[in-house]
Each structure stands twice: as C-alpha cells, then as structure tokens.
Design a protein around this motif. Structure first.
Motif, PDB file in Angstrom:
ATOM      1  N   LEU B   8     104.484  36.162 -81.656  1.00 19.01           N
ATOM      2  CA  LEU B   8     103.383  36.547 -81.096  1.00 19.01           C
ATOM      3  C   LEU B   8     102.407  37.278 -82.169  1.00 19.01           C
ATOM      4  CD1 LEU B   8     104.589  37.657 -77.583  1.00 19.01           C
ATOM      5  CD2 LEU B   8     103.577  35.622 -78.203  1.00 19.01           C
ATOM      6  N   GLY B   9     101.206  36.930 -81.988  1.00 15.08           N
ATOM      7  CA  GLY B   9     100.104  37.564 -83.284  1.00 15.08           C
ATOM      8  C   GLY B   9      99.075  38.020 -82.606  1.00 15.08           C
ATOM      9  N   LYS B  10      98.285  39.110 -83.296  1.00 15.00           N
ATOM     10  CA  LYS B  10      96.915  39.363 -82.843  1.00 15.00           C
ATOM     11  C   LYS B  10      96.076  39.294 -84.038  1.00 15.00           C
ATOM     12  CE  LYS B  10      95.435  41.636 -80.051  1.00 15.00           C
ATOM     13  NZ  LYS B  10      94.617  41.260 -78.908  1.00 15.00           N
ATOM     14  N   VAL B  57     107.661  28.730 -82.628  1.00 18.71           N
ATOM     15  CA  VAL B  57     106.240  28.549 -82.141  1.00 18.71           C
ATOM     16  C   VAL B  57     105.442  29.883 -82.346  1.00 18.71           C
ATOM     17  CG1 VAL B  57     107.099  29.205 -79.807  1.00 18.71           C
ATOM     18  CG2 VAL B  57     104.867  27.975 -79.884  1.00 18.71           C
ATOM     19  N   ILE B  58     104.176  29.894 -82.499  1.00 16.41           N
ATOM     20  CA  ILE B  58     103.102  30.796 -82.652  1.00 16.41           C
ATOM     21  C   ILE B  58     102.359  31.005 -81.511  1.00 16.41           C
ATOM     22  CG2 ILE B  58     101.236  31.882 -84.204  1.00 16.41           C
ATOM     23  CD1 ILE B  58     102.261  30.177 -86.329  1.00 16.41           C
ATOM     24  N   GLY B  59     102.305  32.261 -81.119  1.00 11.25           N
ATOM     25  CA  GLY B  59     101.201  32.497 -80.102  1.00 11.25           C
ATOM     26  C   GLY B  59     100.339  33.379 -80.340  1.00 11.25           C
ATOM     27  N   LEU B  60      99.046  33.050 -80.364  1.00  9.88           N
ATOM     28  CA  LEU B  60      97.681  33.913 -80.802  1.00  9.88           C
ATOM     29  C   LEU B  60      97.201  34.760 -79.406  1.00  9.88           C
ATOM     30  CD1 LEU B  60      95.763  31.879 -83.298  1.00  9.88           C
ATOM     31  CD2 LEU B  60      97.647  33.541 -83.643  1.00  9.88           C
ATOM     32  N   SER B  61      96.891  36.034 -79.498  1.00 10.99           N
ATOM     33  CA  SER B  61      96.400  36.791 -78.406  1.00 10.99           C
ATOM     34  C   SER B  61      95.114  37.218 -78.796  1.00 10.99           C
ATOM     35  CB  SER B  61      97.233  38.037 -78.056  1.00 10.99           C
ATOM     36  OG  SER B  61      96.474  38.686 -77.177  1.00 10.99           O
ATOM     37  N   ILE B  62      93.884  36.735 -78.307  1.00 12.08           N
ATOM     38  CA  ILE B  62      92.604  36.896 -78.514  1.00 12.08           C
ATOM     39  C   ILE B  62      91.600  37.234 -77.547  1.00 12.08           C
ATOM     40  CG2 ILE B  62      90.594  36.015 -79.780  1.00 12.08           C
ATOM     41  CD1 ILE B  62      92.519  33.905 -80.986  1.00 12.08           C
ATOM     42  N   LEU B  70      88.814  31.737 -85.082  1.00  6.63           N
ATOM     43  CA  LEU B  70      90.164  32.033 -85.484  1.00  6.63           C
ATOM     44  C   LEU B  70      91.253  31.038 -85.355  1.00  6.63           C
ATOM     45  CD1 LEU B  70      90.592  35.952 -83.852  1.00  6.63           C
ATOM     46  CD2 LEU B  70      90.661  35.210 -86.407  1.00  6.63           C
ATOM     47  N   CYS B  71      91.256  29.969 -84.424  1.00  8.38           N
ATOM     48  CA  CYS B  71      92.035  28.861 -84.094  1.00  8.38           C
ATOM     49  C   CYS B  71      91.564  27.963 -85.270  1.00  8.38           C
ATOM     50  CB  CYS B  71      91.646  28.101 -82.765  1.00  8.38           C
ATOM     51  SG  CYS B  71      92.101  29.131 -81.364  1.00  8.38           S
ATOM     52  N   GLN B  72      90.147  27.490 -85.656  1.00  9.59           N
ATOM     53  CA  GLN B  72      90.037  26.806 -86.747  1.00  9.59           C
ATOM     54  C   GLN B  72      90.528  27.400 -87.944  1.00  9.59           C
ATOM     55  OE1 GLN B  72      85.925  27.054 -86.186  1.00  9.59           O
ATOM     56  NE2 GLN B  72      85.552  25.251 -85.122  1.00  9.59           N
ATOM     57  N   GLN B  73      90.480  28.698 -88.238  1.00  9.53           N
ATOM     58  CA  GLN B  73      91.141  29.254 -89.453  1.00  9.53           C
ATOM     59  C   GLN B  73      92.645  28.860 -89.424  1.00  9.53           C
ATOM     60  OE1 GLN B  73      90.504  33.710 -89.660  1.00  9.53           O
ATOM     61  NE2 GLN B  73      88.347  33.125 -90.143  1.00  9.53           N
ATOM     62  N   LEU B  74      93.385  29.155 -87.937  1.00  8.18           N
ATOM     63  CA  LEU B  74      94.940  28.843 -87.963  1.00  8.18           C
ATOM     64  C   LEU B  74      95.320  27.309 -88.537  1.00  8.18           C
ATOM     65  CD1 LEU B  74      97.806  29.848 -87.273  1.00  8.18           C
ATOM     66  CD2 LEU B  74      97.322  29.303 -85.007  1.00  8.18           C
ATOM     67  N   LYS B  75      94.419  26.349 -87.854  1.00  9.91           N
ATOM     68  CA  LYS B  75      94.443  25.142 -87.994  1.00  9.91           C
ATOM     69  C   LYS B  75      94.376  24.792 -89.765  1.00  9.91           C
ATOM     70  CE  LYS B  75      95.054  20.797 -87.124  1.00  9.91           C
ATOM     71  NZ  LYS B  75      96.616  20.411 -86.850  1.00  9.91           N
ATOM     72  N   GLU B  76      93.524  25.201 -90.279  1.00 10.21           N
ATOM     73  CA  GLU B  76      93.264  24.952 -91.809  1.00 10.21           C
ATOM     74  C   GLU B  76      94.438  25.621 -92.594  1.00 10.21           C
ATOM     75  OE1 GLU B  76      89.301  26.641 -92.946  1.00 10.21           O
ATOM     76  OE2 GLU B  76      88.717  25.508 -91.370  1.00 10.21           O
ATOM     77  N   GLU B  77      94.900  26.742 -92.149  1.00 10.22           N
ATOM     78  CA  GLU B  77      96.128  27.623 -92.785  1.00 10.22           C
ATOM     79  C   GLU B  77      97.353  26.560 -92.677  1.00 10.22           C
ATOM     80  OE1 GLU B  77      95.250  30.070 -94.816  1.00 10.22           O
ATOM     81  OE2 GLU B  77      97.291  30.387 -95.599  1.00 10.22           O
ATOM     82  N   LEU B  78      97.532  26.139 -91.595  1.00  6.29           N
ATOM     83  CA  LEU B  78      98.881  25.333 -91.349  1.00  6.29           C
ATOM     84  C   LEU B  78      98.762  23.928 -92.234  1.00  6.29           C
ATOM     85  CD1 LEU B  78      99.388  26.067 -87.474  1.00  6.29           C
ATOM     86  CD2 LEU B  78     100.627  26.884 -89.444  1.00  6.29           C
ATOM     87  N   ASN B  79      97.634  23.396 -92.156  1.00  5.35           N
ATOM     88  CA  ASN B  79      97.342  21.947 -92.856  1.00  5.35           C
ATOM     89  C   ASN B  79      97.481  22.370 -94.231  1.00  5.35           C
ATOM     90  OD1 ASN B  79      96.701  20.595 -90.413  1.00  5.35           O
ATOM     91  ND2 ASN B  79      94.560  20.789 -90.864  1.00  5.35           N
ATOM     92  N   ILE B  88      99.951  28.174 -79.557  1.00  7.82           N
ATOM     93  CA  ILE B  88      99.176  28.401 -78.488  1.00  7.82           C
ATOM     94  C   ILE B  88      98.406  29.573 -78.503  1.00  7.82           C
ATOM     95  CG2 ILE B  88     101.153  27.189 -77.166  1.00  7.82           C
ATOM     96  CD1 ILE B  88     101.528  30.143 -75.945  1.00  7.82           C
ATOM     97  N   VAL B  89      97.563  29.655 -77.530  1.00 10.16           N
ATOM     98  CA  VAL B  89      96.550  30.896 -77.605  1.00 10.16           C
ATOM     99  C   VAL B  89      96.481  31.310 -76.274  1.00 10.16           C
ATOM    100  CG1 VAL B  89      94.207  31.492 -78.196  1.00 10.16           C
ATOM    101  CG2 VAL B  89      95.073  29.557 -79.402  1.00 10.16           C
ATOM    102  N   GLY B  90      96.266  32.472 -76.020  1.00 15.94           N
ATOM    103  CA  GLY B  90      95.928  33.343 -74.704  1.00 15.94           C
ATOM    104  C   GLY B  90      95.033  34.376 -75.055  1.00 15.94           C
ATOM    105  N   GLY B  91      94.779  35.036 -73.916  1.00 14.40           N
ATOM    106  CA  GLY B  91      93.971  36.000 -74.020  1.00 14.40           C
ATOM    107  C   GLY B  91      92.533  36.124 -72.995  1.00 14.40           C
ATOM    108  N   ASN B  92      91.391  36.308 -73.471  1.00 13.16           N
ATOM    109  CA  ASN B  92      90.299  36.356 -72.732  1.00 13.16           C
ATOM    110  C   ASN B  92      89.468  35.177 -73.249  1.00 13.16           C
ATOM    111  OD1 ASN B  92      88.288  36.990 -70.837  1.00 13.16           O
ATOM    112  ND2 ASN B  92      87.572  38.779 -72.031  1.00 13.16           N
ATOM    113  N   ILE B  93      90.147  33.888 -72.535  1.00 17.59           N
ATOM    114  CA  ILE B  93      89.493  32.584 -72.933  1.00 17.59           C
ATOM    115  C   ILE B  93      88.810  32.000 -71.809  1.00 17.59           C
ATOM    116  CG2 ILE B  93      90.267  30.292 -73.920  1.00 17.59           C
ATOM    117  CD1 ILE B  93      91.182  32.470 -75.708  1.00 17.59           C
ATOM    118  N   PRO B  94      87.487  31.672 -71.966  1.00 19.81           N
ATOM    119  CA  PRO B  94      86.970  31.093 -70.832  1.00 19.81           C
ATOM    120  C   PRO B  94      87.385  29.567 -70.457  1.00 19.81           C
ATOM    121  CG  PRO B  94      85.330  31.849 -72.465  1.00 19.81           C
ATOM    122  CD  PRO B  94      86.687  31.972 -73.117  1.00 19.81           C
TER     123      PRO B  94
END
Lengths: 530, 126
Positions: B8-10, B57-62, B70-79, B88-94
C-alpha cells in the motif's frame, strides 16, 4: 455488556436521568462559577456573544494568489468576519511550484505561495486591522508567518497591533495531516521560535493553534482529542518557558482548534470540561497570574469525519447541529465543513450554504441573547465534570509514559489512534455505529453527476511564470546571503524568525528557505506503522 | 496457498492516511501480507519498494485529487522497468474517474465511499 447501558464514544456511561443530586454530589459549586471568571467553565468572557458574537471563519483558498484574493473579497462582502487561508500541498510541505514533486499539485487543495509577492497579491486592499487572518500552515509555518508579517509591514500596518493566527502546530502533523518536514525535536524548536518572536514583536498575534481537530479526525475519541492536544500545548509551553519568557507573556495568545462530530451532548461537555481543566493547568501547574493566560480560546468547527458521501445533502443538516454545538459550547470562532467536503474541495454553492448556516444560527435563533444557556443543567454539568476527569486521566496516562514529544516521535500515539480508526470504521460497517444513509435508511441513489471543484492547469502554469519572473528580477546575491544567514543561525541554535523575515523580504522562495533549514536540521523519517 | 503480499503506497504530497491504514488493518485481519510505504513517496520509490518486498499487487491511496497524474506516472514507471505487477487505486476518486484510471492501466479503482469490505473482497478473489 447489558444492552440497556448507554455509553458515549469516549467510554463514559450515561444515566437515564440526571437530577439535582447528581449535580450536588459530583460538581463543586466553584467549578461552575460565572462566565468570565476562573475556572471559566461557563465561558471565557463575562458577556460572551452579547458583547461579541463568534467569528465566522471558513477555510478557503485555491489556485493562484489572484483567484484567492477574489474569493476573499467575495467572502468579506458576504459577511464573513475572518479569513482562514488554505495553502496547496507544495507550499505546506516546503516545496516551490516549480519543484518536480509539485507536478499536478500547484494550487490544487489551496493557494500556491512561492514568494512574498504572492502574499502581496492575496491581501491587497484587505484591512488587516479589521479582518483577522488565520494561516493554516504547519511544516513551513516559519516562512509563511514571516511573509505575513513582512507583507503587513509593507502595506503600512503596525505589527504590534496585528491580530490573527498561525496554525503552527507541528506535533499534530505527525499524528494526522502529515505535512511534517523536519525531525520532531527540530520541528518543535521552530514552533517555539515563532512563539518567542511573536511574544516579543507581535504581541496580539496568536502564534500557534493547537489542534485536537486532526487528532480526532485520525481516529481519537473526544477525550483523547483534548488530552493529546493539551499535552502538545504543554510541550510547546515548556519549551517556550526555557527561553526565559514567563507564562503570562504568551499563554493568552495560545489558541486551540477542536473538532465537532459524534454525540451532541458529549461534545458540549467536552468543551465545558476542557475549558475548566485548561484554566486549572495554567493556573496551578504554571502559576499564571493573569486570567487571560487561563483562557481556552478556540475555533470549534464541524468535523469532516462526521460527513458522508452518501446522501450528501444530509451533511447540511449535520453541520447545522455542529454549529449549534459550537455556539452552545462558547466557541470564539466557528467554521463548518461544507456538505460536499467528504469528496471534494467545496464548490462555491456548498461554501455559501455553510456560511448561511452559521448566519442563520447567529441572526435568527437568538443564540447570542444570554451567556451559556446550558449552564446549570443537571446532565451537562455532571458530564462536564466527568469529561474533565476523563481528560485529566488520559493526560496522566500519557505523562506517565514519559512525554508526548517522544511518544509521537516513536509513533506510539499514531499506532493507538489508527487502531481505533479501524474499530470505528468496522463499527459503522457492521451497523453498530449508526450513520443515516450509510448503514441505515439507505436509498438506491439515482445516478447523478456530483459537482466537483475544478482544477485549472493553466493557473499552475501562470504561477510558474510568476515565480520565474521574480527569480530573474530579484537580487540573487542578496538572496544567497540571506539563505546563508539562516543556515548560520540554525547551526548556532538561534531563533530563526529574524533571518527568515529578512530572506522573505529579499523574495527568497518557500522552497529555498526550507532547503536551507533542511541542510542543517535534516528531514523527518516517518515511522511506518498501522 | 501463498499469502498475497500487498504494497500500500501513498504517492504525492497528500497526508491523509486514515483510510489507507484502516484498509491495512482490515487486510491483515483477513490474512493478507501488507506492507505500507508511509507518506509522500514518489512513484519511483513506491515501485522500488514493490520490487524490494516482492509485492504481488500495488495499491495507491490518493486523496488530493492528483490521481490521474500519479496513475500515469506509475504506468510509465512500470513500463520503463518492464514490470507486469497489477495495481489498484483508492481514495478520494470521483466515480467518473474510475474508467479513466482503468484506461491508464489500473486493474481496479475504488471511488470515494467504497466500503472496506468491497476492497477486501476484491483482494480475496485475486
């Protein structure tokens, strides 16, 4: 557990009825006393809202300084009597808008500030003698307070008369909110630098607002909220006294920020019991002579923790109750979370409803007519005493472990609170803690578009351009000299306020000043726990 | 059966960590192996940590609203590192951003108001 027993969230047992006997048995007459008289259970002023109603101070600020400036003028025009500035996360964590780590964050959750020029833009044409300004800033507080003072002087205000508040409560940032920068002991040293400087040079300014609010939002119960806040306040007081300042020279300028959600009467008893306990601590433990030193001056606002994303309009009703609690508890300043705050930065409409909620209470309900309307209630007085005792006991438990600064540095308090947050969440999910619209009276919500506060990328770009322009136009040699002076003062364990003020006047940035301090102090390494 | 290891990452500057810690408690209680990064980590640091602890698995809390960036950054970093680790992502997501986040490459995104149970159940079926 007997099903019929009723307990408050803090664990206190509630009787089905309270009578004169409970009052006589549990509450010494002198403990209730009169408003404006020690121990101030009934309020810190004799006439309270009859003389001066609570200040309405909503938290606001977003985007560029220009946008925030417009917003502030609008709020003042609408009858708001104080301003509470929200800063974006780069500013709060000591980064400039052009830092790589700030991408996507510039102006997002508050106003972006890089240099003094930004403050000059925000507060232009605002009468700082009439409108009191609260800066919600902690990790980088020393820079932002310096900017505020430099701006006020530049605009011709005498800082000897300047009122206002800096949140500047770093210890709670390690518990909740998380905008720490420096290691714990150095962080406390900086807080005390600001308190010491203000005691001497800006005597009417409140240099710290000790926050129970965020501790409660992180999972603490109401008793722990007050107990931890008081322990933290005592830590700041103890360090300030070591600088050779007497208690009466600064205690009256300490202020507090507390949370309201949960049981209606528990909150009121919490505030009344706490006001008395704080007065006793300051008088008995610190030998204060001045009554004003014993005042628990507070902003008590509706907490986001009580609001829900489900059926968001219900939050308007909840907040109206929170406002009523706050007024019945004798707060000095009030703020409410907006109904949409569970999922976004308030939209303009939502922020206006919050403002009107407080105005309706103030102007239509007769809330100001008499002081402490609940005083003498068998229930309220008995429970105010029980809350006072419970908070005192909780403080003694913390103090028995050593001191709060150490416990926070080791992550012990955070761990305990986090476990409680989980238990509470579980209680809600299992339906033991009732939340209307969440675990009872659930409605299949029609799909609808929720309105979100917009984020404008182009405004972030504008902030970057402004910053670039200032960096080109300022005297960069002067800036370097100022930054060197900060490092030298930090190494020499001097009060950093004077050198930081000189640096902001030379248009050194938030990031540059913070980095200079990091070179000497290092950075906090978070204790990982949950 | 091997216990699933969840990191779980912040990421970013957001300091709201009540939610991520509540989730961590719930996952531990359900028998998952949970590692938490702490606050204000860069995406690079989070991916380093994921490799280091061999996360499944990585879970991001934003919660600050910066999730798309931040999701775009993660995708790029993994690539960049040729990693196929699910995230996966959770937090204050509309609600309306859930599909956008999945389009970037997330296996799931949990919007504001998602119950802990829903997230725990998601991990259970992995």
């Amino acid at each position: 557990m007997n099903d019929k027993d009723v307990f408050w969230e803090s664990g206190l047992k509630i009787n089905p009825l309270y009578t004169k006997e409970d009052l006589e048995k549990n509450v010494p007459e002198a403990d209730i006393g009169l408003p404006g008289e020690y121990p101030f259970t009934r309020g810190i002023h004799k006439l309270m809202y009859r003389k001066q109603p609570f200040t309405i101070r909503q938290y606001a600020g977003f985007g560029t300084p220009e946008e925030t400036h417009e917003r502030f003028l609008y709020l003042i025009k609408n009858g708001q009597t104080g301003l509470n500035v929200a800063f974006d996360l780069p500013t709060q964590t000591g980064l400039d808008s052009d830092d790589n780590r700030a991408v996507g964050e510039v102006g997002r959750v508050g106003m972006a500030v890089d240099t003094l020029a930004d403050f000059e833009t925000v507060f232009k044409d605002i009468d700082l003698d009439k409108i009191t300004v609260s800066l919600t800033i902690n990790g980088s507080a020393i820079v932002l307070v310096a900017m505020y003072l430099a701006m006020a002087q530049k605009f011709g205000f005498n800082i000897k008369n300047l009122r206002g508040t800096a949140q500047n409560d770093i210890l709670k940032e390690f518990i909740g909110r998380g905008t720490w920068i420096f290691p714990v002991p150095q962080s406390v040293k900086i807080v005390v630098d600001i308190i010491e400087y203000c005691a001497k040079e800006v005597p009417k300014y409140s240099p710290v607002s000790v926050c129970g609010y965020h501790i409660r939002e992180s999972g603490a119960n109401p008793v722990q909220e007050m107990a931890y806040a008081f322990c933290i306040a005592k830590a700041y007081i103890n360090e300030t006294l070591k600088r050779g300042i007497t208690i009466d020279e600064f205690a009256s300028r300490l202020s507090f920020n507390f949370d309201i959600h949960g049981n209606f009467f528990e909150q009121i008893a919490k505030f009344r019991g706490s006001r008395r306990l704080w007065a006793k601590i300051i008088k008995e433990e610190y030998n204060a002579k001045d009554d004003a030193s014993c005042w628990l001056r507070m902003i008590a606002g509706g907490g986001g923790g009580g609001l829900t994303k489900e059926q968001p309009e219900n939050n308007i009703i909840r907040s109206a109750y929170y406002a009523l609690i706050s007024a019945l508890s004798g707060t000095q300043t009030m703020a409410l979370c907006s109904y949409d705050e569970a999922y976004t930065i308030p939209t303009e409409k939502a922020a206006e409803i919050s403002l009107r909620t407080m105005q309706i209470l103030l102007y239509e309900m007769g809330i100001c007519d008499t002081v402490d309307p609940l005083g003498g209630s068998y229930y309220i007085e008995t429970m105010s005493t029980e809350m006072e005792n419970a908070i005192k006991k909780q403080m003694a438990d913390v103090e028995a472990q050593g001191d709060i600064v150490k416990e926070i540095a080791e992550g012990k308090i955070q761990e305990a609170i986090s476990r409680q947050a989980y238990q509470r969440e579980k209680g809600i999910q299992e339906g033991k803690v009732k939340k209307v619209g969440v675990n009872c009276f659930i409605k299949e919500e029609e799909v609808r578009t929720i309105e979100f506060h917009p984020y404008h990328e182009e405004n972030a770009m504008k902030q970057l351009e402004n910053l670039k322009k200032i960096k080109n136009e300022r005297d960069n040699n002067k800036v370097s000299e100022c930054l060197d002076k900060i490092k030298k003062d930090a190494q020499g364990n001097k009060n950093l306020m004077p050198s930081v003020i000189e640096a902001v006047k030379a248009y050194a940035t938030v990031g540059e000043i913070t980095d200079a301090m990091k070179e000497v102090y290092g950075e906090y390494e978070e204790k990982i726990y949950f | 059966m091997k216990r699933l290891r969840i990191l779980l990452g912040k990421p970013g500057l957001d300091g709201h960590d009540v939610g991520v810690k509540v989730l961590a408690h719930a996952l531990v209680e359900e028998g998952f192996d949970v590692v938490y990064t702490g606050l204000r980590k860069t995406i690079e640091q989070i991916v380093d940590k994921a490799i280091d602890v061999k996360a499944d698995v990585i879970g991001l809390s934003i919660l600050s609203g910066t999730h798309i960036v931040l999701c775009q950054q993660l995708k790029e970093e993994l690539n960049k590192r040729d990693l196929l680790i699910p995230w996966i992502v959770g937090g204050n997501i509309p609600d309306e951003d859930v599909e956008k986040i999945k389009a970037i490459g997330a296996d799931a995104a949990f919007p504001t108001g998602t119950s802990i149970e829903t997230v725990v159940n998601y991990f259970k079926q992995l």
